[in-house]
Design a protein around this motif. Structure first.
Motif, PDB file in Angstrom:
ATOM      1  N   THR A  61      60.516  10.468  -1.932  1.00  9.00           N
ATOM      2  CA  THR A  61      62.232   9.937  -1.763  1.00  9.00           C
ATOM      3  C   THR A  61      62.917  10.596  -1.016  1.00  9.00           C
ATOM      4  O   THR A  61      62.771  12.065  -0.820  1.00  9.00           O
ATOM      5  CB  THR A  61      62.770   9.682  -3.070  1.00  9.00           C
ATOM      6  OG1 THR A  61      63.312  10.967  -3.563  1.00  9.00           O
ATOM      7  CG2 THR A  61      62.073   8.879  -4.229  1.00  9.00           C
ATOM      8  N   VAL A  62      63.913  10.270  -0.168  1.00  8.20           N
ATOM      9  CA  VAL A  62      64.858  11.059   0.528  1.00  8.20           C
ATOM     10  C   VAL A  62      66.106  10.406   0.495  1.00  8.20           C
ATOM     11  O   VAL A  62      66.408   9.416   0.120  1.00  8.20           O
ATOM     12  CB  VAL A  62      64.333  10.875   2.280  1.00  8.20           C
ATOM     13  CG1 VAL A  62      64.400   9.452   2.464  1.00  8.20           C
ATOM     14  CG2 VAL A  62      65.150  11.646   2.936  1.00  8.20           C
ATOM     15  N   GLY A  63      67.315  11.251   0.638  1.00  8.76           N
ATOM     16  CA  GLY A  63      68.673  10.987   0.726  1.00  8.76           C
ATOM     17  C   GLY A  63      69.217  10.689  -0.811  1.00  8.76           C
ATOM     18  O   GLY A  63      70.335  10.205  -0.880  1.00  8.76           O
ATOM     19  N   ILE A  64      68.509  11.387  -1.930  1.00  6.33           N
ATOM     20  CA  ILE A  64      69.128  11.293  -3.145  1.00  6.33           C
ATOM     21  C   ILE A  64      68.470  12.554  -3.924  1.00  6.33           C
ATOM     22  O   ILE A  64      67.603  12.933  -3.791  1.00  6.33           O
ATOM     23  CB  ILE A  64      68.663   9.955  -3.803  1.00  6.33           C
ATOM     24  CG1 ILE A  64      69.330   9.968  -5.218  1.00  6.33           C
ATOM     25  CG2 ILE A  64      67.143  10.047  -3.891  1.00  6.33           C
ATOM     26  CD1 ILE A  64      69.313   8.704  -6.011  1.00  6.33           C
ATOM     27  N   GLY A  65      69.674  13.042  -4.654  1.00  4.09           N
ATOM     28  CA  GLY A  65      69.090  14.368  -5.358  1.00  4.09           C
ATOM     29  C   GLY A  65      68.345  14.266  -6.601  1.00  4.09           C
ATOM     30  O   GLY A  65      68.400  12.966  -7.113  1.00  4.09           O
ATOM     31  N   GLU A  79      68.926  10.067 -13.231  1.00 10.06           N
ATOM     32  CA  GLU A  79      69.868   8.909 -13.929  1.00 10.06           C
ATOM     33  C   GLU A  79      69.214   7.556 -13.643  1.00 10.06           C
ATOM     34  O   GLU A  79      69.271   6.644 -14.580  1.00 10.06           O
ATOM     35  CB  GLU A  79      71.272   9.272 -13.321  1.00 10.06           C
ATOM     36  CG  GLU A  79      72.052  10.340 -14.213  1.00 10.06           C
ATOM     37  CD  GLU A  79      73.301  10.639 -13.677  1.00 10.06           C
ATOM     38  OE1 GLU A  79      73.840   9.638 -13.064  1.00 10.06           O
ATOM     39  OE2 GLU A  79      73.850  11.856 -13.421  1.00 10.06           O
ATOM     40  N   LEU A  80      68.932   7.184 -12.327  1.00 11.60           N
ATOM     41  CA  LEU A  80      68.962   5.969 -12.001  1.00 11.60           C
ATOM     42  C   LEU A  80      67.326   5.334 -12.606  1.00 11.60           C
ATOM     43  O   LEU A  80      67.128   4.478 -13.045  1.00 11.60           O
ATOM     44  CB  LEU A  80      68.410   5.897 -10.218  1.00 11.60           C
ATOM     45  CG  LEU A  80      69.642   5.835  -9.538  1.00 11.60           C
ATOM     46  CD1 LEU A  80      69.295   5.844  -8.179  1.00 11.60           C
ATOM     47  CD2 LEU A  80      70.803   4.825 -10.033  1.00 11.60           C
ATOM     48  N   GLU A 139      61.815   5.916 -17.218  1.00 12.24           N
ATOM     49  CA  GLU A 139      60.927   7.169 -17.767  1.00 12.24           C
ATOM     50  C   GLU A 139      60.803   7.356 -19.348  1.00 12.24           C
ATOM     51  O   GLU A 139      59.522   7.619 -19.751  1.00 12.24           O
ATOM     52  CB  GLU A 139      61.713   8.357 -17.178  1.00 12.24           C
ATOM     53  CG  GLU A 139      61.191   9.646 -17.273  1.00 12.24           C
ATOM     54  CD  GLU A 139      61.861  10.908 -16.799  1.00 12.24           C
ATOM     55  OE1 GLU A 139      62.941  10.584 -16.049  1.00 12.24           O
ATOM     56  OE2 GLU A 139      61.467  12.182 -16.970  1.00 12.24           O
ATOM     57  N   LEU A 140      61.759   6.725 -19.915  1.00 12.80           N
ATOM     58  CA  LEU A 140      61.625   6.792 -21.479  1.00 12.80           C
ATOM     59  C   LEU A 140      60.441   5.872 -21.946  1.00 12.80           C
ATOM     60  O   LEU A 140      60.110   6.123 -23.111  1.00 12.80           O
ATOM     61  CB  LEU A 140      62.988   6.677 -22.069  1.00 12.80           C
ATOM     62  CG  LEU A 140      64.033   7.670 -22.195  1.00 12.80           C
ATOM     63  CD1 LEU A 140      65.441   7.005 -22.341  1.00 12.80           C
ATOM     64  CD2 LEU A 140      63.599   8.862 -22.662  1.00 12.80           C
ATOM     65  N   PRO A 162      61.790  -0.829  -7.689  1.00  7.64           N
ATOM     66  CA  PRO A 162      63.163  -1.645  -7.334  1.00  7.64           C
ATOM     67  C   PRO A 162      64.538  -0.754  -7.722  1.00  7.64           C
ATOM     68  O   PRO A 162      65.372  -1.051  -7.309  1.00  7.64           O
ATOM     69  CB  PRO A 162      63.210  -2.784  -8.546  1.00  7.64           C
ATOM     70  CG  PRO A 162      61.736  -2.839  -8.701  1.00  7.64           C
ATOM     71  CD  PRO A 162      60.947  -1.601  -8.758  1.00  7.64           C
ATOM     72  N   LEU A 163      64.145   0.028  -8.588  1.00  8.59           N
ATOM     73  CA  LEU A 163      65.497   1.012  -9.313  1.00  8.59           C
ATOM     74  C   LEU A 163      65.714   2.117  -8.003  1.00  8.59           C
ATOM     75  O   LEU A 163      67.199   2.271  -8.127  1.00  8.59           O
ATOM     76  CB  LEU A 163      65.250   1.485 -10.630  1.00  8.59           C
ATOM     77  CG  LEU A 163      64.597   0.967 -11.460  1.00  8.59           C
ATOM     78  CD1 LEU A 163      64.387   1.748 -12.861  1.00  8.59           C
ATOM     79  CD2 LEU A 163      65.621  -0.008 -12.021  1.00  8.59           C
ATOM     80  N   ILE A 164      65.019   2.408  -7.201  1.00 10.23           N
ATOM     81  CA  ILE A 164      65.299   3.497  -6.121  1.00 10.23           C
ATOM     82  C   ILE A 164      64.742   2.967  -4.877  1.00 10.23           C
ATOM     83  O   ILE A 164      64.357   4.079  -4.029  1.00 10.23           O
ATOM     84  CB  ILE A 164      64.662   4.647  -6.807  1.00 10.23           C
ATOM     85  CG1 ILE A 164      63.235   4.785  -7.062  1.00 10.23           C
ATOM     86  CG2 ILE A 164      65.216   5.411  -7.950  1.00 10.23           C
ATOM     87  CD1 ILE A 164      62.380   5.796  -7.310  1.00 10.23           C
ATOM     88  N   GLN A 165      64.536   1.581  -4.639  1.00 12.64           N
ATOM     89  CA  GLN A 165      63.567   1.177  -3.415  1.00 12.64           C
ATOM     90  C   GLN A 165      64.406   1.593  -2.178  1.00 12.64           C
ATOM     91  O   GLN A 165      63.515   2.210  -1.322  1.00 12.64           O
ATOM     92  CB  GLN A 165      63.821  -0.497  -3.173  1.00 12.64           C
ATOM     93  CG  GLN A 165      63.062  -0.951  -2.096  1.00 12.64           C
ATOM     94  CD  GLN A 165      61.650  -0.953  -2.528  1.00 12.64           C
ATOM     95  OE1 GLN A 165      60.956  -1.039  -3.699  1.00 12.64           O
ATOM     96  NE2 GLN A 165      60.959   0.056  -1.544  1.00 12.64           N
TER      97      GLN A 165
END
Lengths: 416, 416
Positions: free
Chosen positions: A185-189, A195-196, A201-202, A246-249
């Motif tokens: 991924t790029v552009g997000i910490g 969080e997203l 994950e859980l 879809p959560l981080i597309q």
């Protein structure tokens, strides 16, 4: 779980003259096989120190990897010490001798006695071919432990591991079946990303683990599934991928070994599109992101590095009044730069950068880290203002990354 | 001689998710003080593993450096384990608490309980200020060994070492007076260099040692003098420098932290001269060598990245017939490129590159690694043909380096 220990031998690494990258690489490869690294150590070219670490490792690990100390000079002690430690003689190994003879013949060099002796192996060693160098690897099954000795030259070591050692480890230890998938991924910490995807994950099943691998501007997510049926693991990981994507597309630029600029290059080639750049603050670094990749000439046409304002005016057609009125670090200027290079080089797309990389040159209105970027496309220009807070090199790097990512999202029709 | 051991604590480094650069940096700093590193180790976030390595280190070393495991989360065990190992309690340290309180106040963030607890220190620890983070460093004098515990974040660790720990080490161990001088060379391999200076190296006095520190294209020579009178050591090293310099003068581009492109930049600024580039195979990398340095805008005007031949023709004025007849990788083309950019950007000097970086695109006549470079100066053009044999990235890097070095030697009137 199989326990591994990794040892580097050599004064250069111990005293810091060389940065050791081998142990990181080996531990990542072992992790993929489900082999757990429990200790990494460096010792010098000293017999007693080497014997001591071998003794210690034998008590902790099921498999020990040793790199370094296999060169032809008298500083290099590993082979002799392993022979002593395993209480056996050195003997000329016929296949190793053939390999080293061919190595020199191919290069038109004479085989000296000192190089010939590189084919001497402890008789308890299994020969492990080194296709790229003169020092063979060795595999021992002694004292209830597997010992793998390899040269310290990184590309020789990696080639030996990939072609010879990793397959043997799988067979010998009957390691569990493991399937990995890396999402890039790029552009997000890291923290926003987590969080997203928190709820996803859980709900991950216990045999599928998630690891975050962050570097500057980029976060990799690695899914690791452990079981005994590869096809099943693959389908399970694919199912999780279908849930999380879809959560981080918008942030996902690729998988596994994909590199951002290469991905964008492929998108451009697919569309038979071409690219030019107009760089001020990135000063060639943006172009290099593309041109470092083989095949970039299929879409990368060229660029104008307009460090001085006069170059922006003369070579890019930015009007002097824009620079006078708004400054070179402005939306007006970056638009004119992107359109200027697109027109002059006749490309489908153009990327442009203008900003204050630092450490000097900032003002209250435009502090260090203020960077304008732009993408000129078929129907206009898109601009973005970045506010970065890093060192000069980080600001340059992140500006280039933001440009490449802006083009990626435009090409995917994913700009918000 | 004082013996040091360096330990990193943390699963991320042990499993390879992070490359450890701290231990290399620490060992280089210790080497400068005449402290000998005898072992480097990494262990995970596991209590038993950490206690084991502490026990081992206590038997081998006079001083032990521990990085990592000081974060605020429950994975971070170092502080608690050190308290247990030295058999003492944790107590709130007033100065540490003040520091962490101020750290959060300055950033307008609330001090949580978890961050407040970062000021808890083992009562046997001497507080070592961390000016750039929330986890303080610690200094212990226990079990006949000095123990230094620091956070693993590289810039925090380096700041703590430089401002607090290194001065204390000098005082505590009464380390010998040591003087270092690093000579930096370019354009010559390690073995040729050693041949040129062999007779000088053999006559070095016993208290002055020479080390070769090679990296791609660059070889550093480090002289280390050990004694008890700094002024004397300096003059002795200077005398050796005066002997060795004439033997390798053309290859020496600087000393200590000098970087090649920065050195050339200073030469240009001194002469009030300006520079432009015309890049084909280096694709922006050459310009980046200059523009990554602060202050480069004083002499670097800009450049034309002429990846496509049409850009060479349109933007640099290379005649189409040159490319048709000789190809873009030719002496005729590189001359025209250098002159073209010099003229269009109106600079004193211009550097140009055109070659086959690989892995594809080579032919029998012009194999991969064939690169032409040129320097346009006040009175003409100098060209050089390089025959490189590396990877794509190495060929790009070495081409840029050769260009910068060509300009350096021209400016010093040192071209043969």
């Amino acid at each position: 779980m199989v326990r591994a220990e990794i040892i580097t031998i050599g004064d250069e690494i111990l005293y810091g003259q060389i940065l050791d990258t081998n142990t990181q690489w080996i531990s990542l490869e072992l992790d993929k096989l489900g082999i757990k690294t429990v200790r990494k150590s460096s010792v010098g070219d000293q017999k007693l120190e080497i014997l001591q670490i071998l003794n210690e490792a034998a008590q902790r690990a099921d498999v020990v990897f040793i790199t370094g100390g296999l060169g032809p000079t008298k500083d290099d002690l590993t082979k002799k010490i392993l022979a002593e430690y395993f209480d056996c003689e050195l003997e000329m190994h016929p296949v190793a001798l053939q390999d080293v003879t061919e190595f020199f013949a191919k290069r038109g060099r004479e085989l000296s006695d000192i190089n010939r002796d590189q084919a001497l192996l402890p008789i308890k060693a299994e020969f492990v071919r080194n296709a790229q160098g003169t020092a063979p690897g060795m595999w021992f099954n002694e004292k209830g432990v597997i010992w793998v000795s390899m040269p310290g030259v990184p590309y020789e070591m990696k080639n030996i591991m990939e072609s010879e050692v990793l397959p043997r480890l799988v067979t010998h230890f009957k390691t569990p079946v493991i399937f990995h998938k890396v999402i890039k991924t790029v552009g997000i910490g890291e923290s926003y990303l987590s969080e997203l995807i928190e709820s996803w994950e859980l709900q991950l099943p216990a045999h599928i683990k998630l690891a975050y691998l962050p570097s500057i501007g980029i976060v990799k997510l690695r899914l690791t599934a452990v079981g005994d049926d590869l096809a099943l693991l693959k389908s399970e990981v694919d199912a999780e991928l279908a849930k999380v994507s879809p959560l981080i597309q918008s942030y996902i630029y690729g998988y596994e070994k994909d590199e951002l600029a290469e991905v964008v290059g492929r998108l451009l080639v697919d569309r038979k599109a071409t690219l030019a750049v107009a760089e001020s603050c990135t000063g060639g670094h943006l172009a290099h992101q593309f041109t470092q990749n083989p095949g970039s000439s299929a879409y990368f046409v060229g660029g104008i590095l307009s460090y001085a304002n006069q170059v922006k005016i003369d070579q890019l057609g930015v009007s002097a009044s824009i620079i006078e009125k708004n400054g070179a670090v402005s939306e007006e200027c970056i638009q004119a730069m992107a359109i200027g290079v697109q027109k002059r080089l006749g490309t489908t797309y153009a990327l442009a950068t203008s900003g204050i990389a630092g450490p000097d040159g900032g003002s209250e209105e435009k502090p260090v880290g203020t960077v304008w970027i732009a993408l000129a496309h078929e129907n206009g220009v898109i601009t973005r203002k970045l506010t970065l807070g890093g060192t000069r090199m980080q600001n340059i790097y992140l500006s280039s990354l933001a440009c490449v990512n802006l083009l990626r999202r435009y090409l995917l029709n994913d700009l918000t």
